[in-house]
Scaffold this motif. Sequence first.
Motif, PDB file in Angstrom:
ATOM      1  N   LEU A  29       1.220  -0.547   0.259  1.00  0.00           N
ATOM      2  CA  LEU A  29      -0.061  -0.174  -0.138  1.00  0.00           C
ATOM      3  C   LEU A  29       0.921   1.151  -0.128  1.00  0.00           C
ATOM      4  CD1 LEU A  29      -2.025  -1.234   2.713  1.00  0.00           C
ATOM      5  CD2 LEU A  29      -2.699  -0.738  -0.007  1.00  0.00           C
ATOM      6  N   GLY A  30       2.113   1.346   0.342  1.00  0.00           N
ATOM      7  CA  GLY A  30       2.889   2.008   0.388  1.00  0.00           C
ATOM      8  C   GLY A  30       3.906   2.774  -0.833  1.00  0.00           C
ATOM      9  N   GLY A  31       3.389   2.161  -2.039  1.00  0.00           N
ATOM     10  CA  GLY A  31       4.163   2.410  -3.282  1.00  0.00           C
ATOM     11  C   GLY A  31       6.007   1.601  -2.839  1.00  0.00           C
ATOM     12  N   SER A  32       5.715   0.896  -1.969  1.00  0.00           N
ATOM     13  CA  SER A  32       7.842   0.610  -2.029  1.00  0.00           C
ATOM     14  C   SER A  32       7.781  -0.298  -2.989  1.00  0.00           C
ATOM     15  CB  SER A  32       7.999  -0.377  -0.482  1.00  0.00           C
ATOM     16  OG  SER A  32       7.473  -1.721  -0.773  1.00  0.00           O
ATOM     17  N   SER A  33       7.115  -1.237  -3.860  1.00  0.00           N
ATOM     18  CA  SER A  33       7.664  -1.704  -5.212  1.00  0.00           C
ATOM     19  C   SER A  33       8.168  -0.365  -6.021  1.00  0.00           C
ATOM     20  CB  SER A  33       6.374  -2.085  -6.155  1.00  0.00           C
ATOM     21  OG  SER A  33       5.692  -1.297  -6.654  1.00  0.00           O
ATOM     22  N   GLN A  34       8.429   0.409  -6.364  1.00  0.00           N
ATOM     23  CA  GLN A  34       8.821   2.342  -6.958  1.00  0.00           C
ATOM     24  C   GLN A  34      10.554   1.655  -6.143  1.00  0.00           C
ATOM     25  OE1 GLN A  34       7.859   3.751  -9.180  1.00  0.00           O
ATOM     26  NE2 GLN A  34       6.193   2.625  -8.702  1.00  0.00           N
ATOM     27  N   LEU A  35      11.100   0.997  -5.837  1.00  0.00           N
ATOM     28  CA  LEU A  35      12.351   0.808  -4.578  1.00  0.00           C
ATOM     29  C   LEU A  35      12.900   0.190  -5.514  1.00  0.00           C
ATOM     30  CD1 LEU A  35      11.883   1.180  -1.288  1.00  0.00           C
ATOM     31  CD2 LEU A  35      12.404   3.085  -2.047  1.00  0.00           C
ATOM     32  N   THR A  77      20.473  -3.588  -8.910  1.00  0.00           N
ATOM     33  CA  THR A  77      20.509  -3.257 -10.088  1.00  0.00           C
ATOM     34  C   THR A  77      21.480  -4.572 -10.098  1.00  0.00           C
ATOM     35  OG1 THR A  77      23.353  -3.580  -8.886  1.00  0.00           O
ATOM     36  CG2 THR A  77      22.329  -1.175  -9.655  1.00  0.00           C
ATOM     37  N   ARG A  78      22.067  -5.018 -11.725  1.00  0.00           N
ATOM     38  CA  ARG A  78      22.769  -6.160 -12.119  1.00  0.00           C
ATOM     39  C   ARG A  78      23.635  -6.770 -10.817  1.00  0.00           C
ATOM     40  NH1 ARG A  78      22.918  -9.472 -17.225  1.00  0.00           N
ATOM     41  NH2 ARG A  78      25.201 -10.760 -16.101  1.00  0.00           N
ATOM     42  N   PHE A  79      24.448  -6.104 -10.208  1.00  0.00           N
ATOM     43  CA  PHE A  79      25.432  -6.320  -9.296  1.00  0.00           C
ATOM     44  C   PHE A  79      24.925  -6.701  -8.091  1.00  0.00           C
ATOM     45  CE2 PHE A  79      27.623  -4.738  -5.592  1.00  0.00           C
ATOM     46  CZ  PHE A  79      28.809  -5.538  -5.696  1.00  0.00           C
ATOM     47  N   THR A  80      23.147  -6.709  -7.585  1.00  0.00           N
ATOM     48  CA  THR A  80      22.745  -6.577  -6.635  1.00  0.00           C
ATOM     49  C   THR A  80      22.578  -7.948  -6.935  1.00  0.00           C
ATOM     50  OG1 THR A  80      21.936  -4.606  -6.203  1.00  0.00           O
ATOM     51  CG2 THR A  80      21.148  -6.315  -4.995  1.00  0.00           C
TER      52      THR A  80
END
Length: 86
Positions: free
Chosen positions: A21-27, A32-35
Amino acid sequence: FFPVYAWVGLWTSLFFTLLGLGGSSQLIRYCTRFTDEIFNALLSLNFIYEAVASIKRNFQTADPSNLTTPFVGLAVALTTYRATLS
């Protein structure tokens, strides 16, 4: 065990609902590919460590007069490794 399991499920569902609900999918743009590669490398190292530990444990717990089972396990592991190289 089951009450703790239920509480973990309830708390997890609450946090996921709040995050959704908080829109954390924007994070996700910060992943990155490195992660991704680092996470995959850690998983791979964990699987390799557990496989080697299992083979070692087979040899340690086996009857010294009959080492058939540990050597069969080692042969299967090496065959699987060899099959992935080609």
